[in-house]
Motif scaffolding. Structure first.
Motif, PDB file in Angstrom:
ATOM      1  N   ARG A   1       0.838  -1.215   0.000  1.00 36.62           N
ATOM      2  CA  ARG A   1       0.000   0.000   0.000  1.00 36.62           C
ATOM      3  C   ARG A   1       0.862   1.249   0.000  1.00 36.62           C
ATOM      4  O   ARG A   1       0.578   2.218  -0.732  1.00 36.62           O
ATOM      5  N   ARG A   2       1.916   1.236   0.820  1.00 34.78           N
ATOM      6  CA  ARG A   2       2.795   2.414   0.855  1.00 34.78           C
ATOM      7  C   ARG A   2       3.468   2.628  -0.510  1.00 34.78           C
ATOM      8  O   ARG A   2       3.505   3.739  -1.028  1.00 34.78           O
ATOM      9  N   CYS A   3       3.964   1.522  -1.088  1.00 33.94           N
ATOM     10  CA  CYS A   3       4.617   1.651  -2.401  1.00 33.94           C
ATOM     11  C   CYS A   3       3.632   2.112  -3.465  1.00 33.94           C
ATOM     12  O   CYS A   3       3.975   2.932  -4.338  1.00 33.94           O
ATOM     13  N   GLN A   4       2.403   1.583  -3.413  1.00 35.23           N
ATOM     14  CA  GLN A   4       1.409   1.988  -4.405  1.00 35.23           C
ATOM     15  C   GLN A   4       1.069   3.467  -4.282  1.00 35.23           C
ATOM     16  O   GLN A   4       0.910   4.177  -5.286  1.00 35.23           O
ATOM     17  N   SER A   5       0.950   3.952  -3.058  1.00 33.73           N
ATOM     18  CA  SER A   5       0.656   5.385  -2.879  1.00 33.73           C
ATOM     19  C   SER A   5       1.803   6.238  -3.430  1.00 33.73           C
ATOM     20  O   SER A   5       1.575   7.226  -4.146  1.00 33.73           O
ATOM     21  N   GLU A   6       3.036   5.839  -3.122  1.00 31.95           N
ATOM     22  CA  GLU A   6       4.175   6.591  -3.650  1.00 31.95           C
ATOM     23  C   GLU A   6       4.242   6.520  -5.171  1.00 31.95           C
ATOM     24  O   GLU A   6       4.478   7.528  -5.855  1.00 31.95           O
ATOM     25  N   LEU A   7       4.027   5.348  -5.726  1.00 33.93           N
ATOM     26  CA  LEU A   7       4.087   5.184  -7.174  1.00 33.93           C
ATOM     27  C   LEU A   7       2.960   5.945  -7.864  1.00 33.93           C
ATOM     28  O   LEU A   7       3.147   6.482  -8.969  1.00 33.93           O
ATOM     29  N   ASN A   8       1.787   5.961  -7.259  1.00 30.58           N
ATOM     30  CA  ASN A   8       0.685   6.723  -7.851  1.00 30.58           C
ATOM     31  C   ASN A   8       1.019   8.218  -7.920  1.00 30.58           C
ATOM     32  O   ASN A   8       0.719   8.881  -8.925  1.00 30.58           O
ATOM     33  N   LYS A   9       1.648   8.715  -6.861  1.00 35.97           N
ATOM     34  CA  LYS A   9       2.052  10.121  -6.886  1.00 35.97           C
ATOM     35  C   LYS A   9       3.055  10.375  -8.015  1.00 35.97           C
ATOM     36  O   LYS A   9       2.928  11.330  -8.786  1.00 35.97           O
ATOM     37  N   GLN A  10       4.048   9.485  -8.119  1.00 36.85           N
ATOM     38  CA  GLN A  10       5.051   9.666  -9.167  1.00 36.85           C
ATOM     39  C   GLN A  10       4.431   9.539 -10.559  1.00 36.85           C
ATOM     40  O   GLN A  10       4.788  10.287 -11.479  1.00 36.85           O
ATOM     41  N   VAL A  11       3.496   8.599 -10.719  1.00 38.39           N
ATOM     42  CA  VAL A  11       2.851   8.416 -12.023  1.00 38.39           C
ATOM     43  C   VAL A  11       2.036   9.642 -12.398  1.00 38.39           C
ATOM     44  O   VAL A  11       2.028  10.082 -13.564  1.00 38.39           O
TER      45      VAL A  11
END
Length: 785
Positions: free
Chosen positions: A206-216
């Protein structure tokens, strides 16, 4: 988990074998008990025969003693007769009266002697016959006793072997059970650890997905604002700016299908166990098939249940094919999943199987209710089980309808709209939950029924073990259906999500468009991979933009290209037709050439025959022929000279004009054409007739094969019926012999009892008569006094 399932299947198979061996052991025990009772009865008969033999020997001894007495008496009478004769001779002169008296006494003695001799002969004959019968019966009984003792020893050896085998299997099963328990405990601990790890991994995810969504989001905003064409990366899947969420969709679909495959395998194993243990219970209760034949209804029901694997196993195989067809390089939507149709057909066949066995299940439960020891509580539970089985069958019918609807777009893409598929998936999830509830109710009612049956006095160990196995299969079926229902509900959002769509577009693609997009994607990835291997540098940015403009402009001429393709296709078909025509013309030309060569040879022969008389004419003809050959070799002069030569030769040798000859050639060509066309028509008709005959023979062979299989099945059933009839005949014969023996024993006992009663009655009458005479004598004495 696979090892655990294998061990569970092995344990279930061993339990089935153990139950079968226990049933065989009970049958053998019963046979041994029957043999022991028969040997005991034979021993009793032998004792009775010995007693009768002793009585006959005593009678023989008494008769021999009586015979000796009679012989001595006969000797005495003979001596007296001789003495009387001597006295009669001496006393002849004394008078006739003593002689007459002696003759009378002699005649009386002779008659008495004759009677005694006849009686002695008759007694000897009776004794000899009785002795022979006794010897025969004694020999028969001894042989039968030896045979029965041998049979008893064999049965005892078989029982000992089976007991040792049972003890070994029991010990092995107990060891397997202990190992399985230890393994389940270790697996439970590992499962707990895996749950903790998965929770930690989910949090990290979940943490990685939130960070990746921001970067995307940041990178996508930059790309959309400032970069019209992205060539910075050359990955295999995003080289043409194809969205990556479609690949995530494929990975999710494969993961979900693998989980569903494991659940389907557990469901298939539970259904197989349930149907198998139900078949075993039908053979045991309410009538044990090893002791007496079961009803025809239960025989048919067990026959149908024996075929359950042919309907249950294809569910696992078809779903395995569905799982194998879903890969990362395919488009997985309802319109492209063709193997789902096969799974729907196998599920439909299993549903029809449940509908076929449902009336037999209901009638079998009614037959259990009609048993003499069936209580009211047991009858009520059987009624509840009937309603539960009806519910389970109706739920399976609903599931079949929904699965068939989901498989329909693979055959007709426009059959089910996108708005209706979500409703179908939600109804399917609700049906799975209702199936779990129905199976749970059926398991609960079976548990209550088993607890009531344990209180009955006629419950055998075999029935109790089979019921326990049946309850275990129902428990596993309940857990599997619950897992499937929760799994489907958790993934319902994924099932109802839209199909493939390009980035930034809300409208989903057609499955065919998605497949073409995926194919183009593969081609682009291969091309770029080749470029990477051959050229380390990428395409410049300006060149890529110009190529993009060229591609967009080339799409406008697509209609013109399609028209050109259609025209070229039409031209190709026309040229093919002309090719076929000129091939036929070439064949006809060959035929004409052969005929012309033949005709020229005939003309040369006729010319040689006509000019054979004079050498000058012969040389002239040879010179002409050589001249014609030379002219034929030079194609420039062949046109004029050949016609002159032909006219001269025809004028000399041929009687028919040239016009008629040309007409004959045309007629010959027409005849050849008509002949070959007629021949082709005949061959086509023969081919059609042979095809129709082949189809007819094939259908007849299939029908005969079906008849053969039906006849084989009928023969097997008839052979089984004949075996059962022979067993019934032997059983009835044994019962008849036992009843005859019992009746004969009772009759002999009754006759002995009647004889003893007659003797006591005669004694009592004699005593009464003596007492009456004594009382009368006492009364007379009292009166005289």
């Amino acid at each position: 988990m696979a090892n655990v399932t294998d061990l569970q299947t092995k344990y279930s198979k061993l339990a089935q074998e153990y139950s079968k061996l226990r049933a065989q052991n009970q049958v053998l025990k019963k046979a041994v008990v029957d043999e022991q009772t028969s040997t005991a009865s034979l021993k009793d008969q032998l004792k009775q025969r010995d007693q009768s033999l002793r009585k006959q020997e005593q009678e023989m001894d008494s008769l021999s003693f009586r015979n000796q007495q009679l012989a001595k008496r006969v000797e005495l009478l003979q001596e007296e007769l001789a003495a009387c004769e001597i006295r009669n001779k001496k006393g002849k002169g004394k008078g006739d009266s003593p002689s007459q008296h002696g003759l009378q006494t002699q005649s009386v003695f002779n008659e008495d002697l004759q009677k005694k001799i006849e009686e002695n002969e008759r007694l000897h004959i009776q004794f000899y016959e009785a002795d022979e019968q006794h010897r025969k019966k004694e020999a028969e009984l001894k042989t039968r006793l030896e045979q029965l003792e041998r049979d008893a020893e064999e049965h005892q050896a078989v029982i000992d072997g089976l007991t040792t085998k049972y003890t070994e299997t029991i010990e092995r099963l107990q060891g397997d059970k202990a190992r399985l328990e230890v393994k389940t405990q270790t697996l439970e601990r590992e499962a707990k650890e895996c749950r903790l790890r998965t929770e930690e991994c989910q949090q990290q995810l979940r943490r990685c997905q939130s960070e990746l969504n921001k970067q995307v989001k940041q990178s996508s905003s930059v790309i959309q604002e400032k970069v019209p064409f992205n060539d910075t990366k050359f990955s295999d899947y995003n080289s043409l700016n194809v969205p990556s969420h479609n690949r995530r969709h494929q990975l999710k679909a494969r993961d979900v299908t693998s989980q569903a495959l494991s659940f389907i395998q557990d469901l298939v194993a539970a259904l197989l166990n349930f149907h198998t243990y139900t078949e075993q219970r039908v053979h045991i209760y309410p009538l044990d098939s090893s002791i007496e034949p079961i009803s025809p209804l239960n025989q048919k029901f067990s026959q149908y249940l024996h075929e359950n694997a042919a309907y249950v196993r294809p569910l696992e195989d078809s779903f395995l094919q569905l799982y194998q067809s879903i890969t990362e390089d395919t488009v997985t939507v309802l319109e492209t999943v063709v193997t789902l149709r096969h799974f729907a057909e196998t599920f439909s066949s299993y549903t029809h199987f449940l509908q076929k066995i449902l009336p037999y299940q209901l009638k079998s439960l009614e037959e259990e209710c009609e048993a003499p020891l069936c209580t009211d509580a047991l009858t009520a539970k059987n009624r509840d089980l009937q309603s539960d089985m009806k519910k389970v069958t109706t739920v399976f019918e609903k599931l079949q309808n929904y699965i068939s609807l989901l498989a329909l777009p693979s055959v007709r893409p426009d059959a089910v709209p996108q708005s209706s598929t979500s409703a179908v998936f939600t109804q399917l999830a609700a049906s799975l939950h209702s199936l779990h509830d129905a199976v749970k109710e059926m398991s609960k009612h079976y548990n209550q029924k088993a607890s009531i049956e344990q209180e009955l006095p006629t419950v055998t160990q075999k029935l109790s073990t089979t019921t326990e196995c049946l309850l275990g299969s129902l428990g596993s079926l309940t857990s599997v259906t619950g897992k499937i229902a929760t799994f489907f509900s958790n993934n319902l959002d994924f099932f109802t999500s839209p199909g493939y769509s390009p980035r930034g577009c809300t409208v989903s693609l057609n499955p065919l468009q998605a497949e073409s997009m995926l194919a183009n994607k593969k081609k682009a990835a291969a091309y770029i991979h080749a470029i990477k291997t051959t050229r380390p540098q990428s395409v410049p940015y300006r060149e890529a933009l110009s190529n993009r403009r060229i591609l967009t402009s080339s799409t406008e001429s697509r209609e013109g290209l399609t028209q050109q393709v259609q025209q070229s296709l039409e031209k190709i078909t026309r040229l093919e037709q002309e090719k076929e025509h000129w091939l036929l013309e070439a064949q006809l030309g060959k035929v004409r050439l052969e005929k012309e060569n033949q005709r020229i040879a005939d003309l040369e022969a006729q010319l040689a025959a006509a000019l054979g008389g004079s050498p000058s004419s012969q040389t002239a003809a040879d010179s002409r022929l050589t001249q014609t050959h030379e002219e034929a070799e030079t194609p420039q002069k062949a046109a004029g000279k050949e016609t002159t030569l032909c006219t001269s030769l025809v004028g000399m040798l041929c009687t028919t004009p040239t016009n008629e000859h040309v007409g004959d050639e045309d007629t010959r060509e027409q005849l050849i054409k008509s002949h070959y066309m007629a021949r082709v028509g005949e061959l086509t008709t023969q081919l059609q007739i042979s095809d129709s005959k082949a189809v007819h023979f094939h259908s007849e062979c299939r029908a005969l094969a079906k008849r053969l299989t039906i006849a084989e099945k009928a023969r097997e059933t008839l052979s089984e019926e004949v075996k059962l009839a022979n067993e019934n005949i032997t059983r009835l014969q044994d019962e008849l012999t036992t009843t005859k023996r019992s009746y004969e024993d009772q009759l002999s006992m009754m006759s002995d009892h009647l004889c003893s009663m007659n003797e006591t009655l005669s004694k009592q009458r004699e005593e009464i008569d003596t007492l009456k005479l004594g009382s009368k004598a006492n009364a007379k004495k009292n009166k005289s006094r």
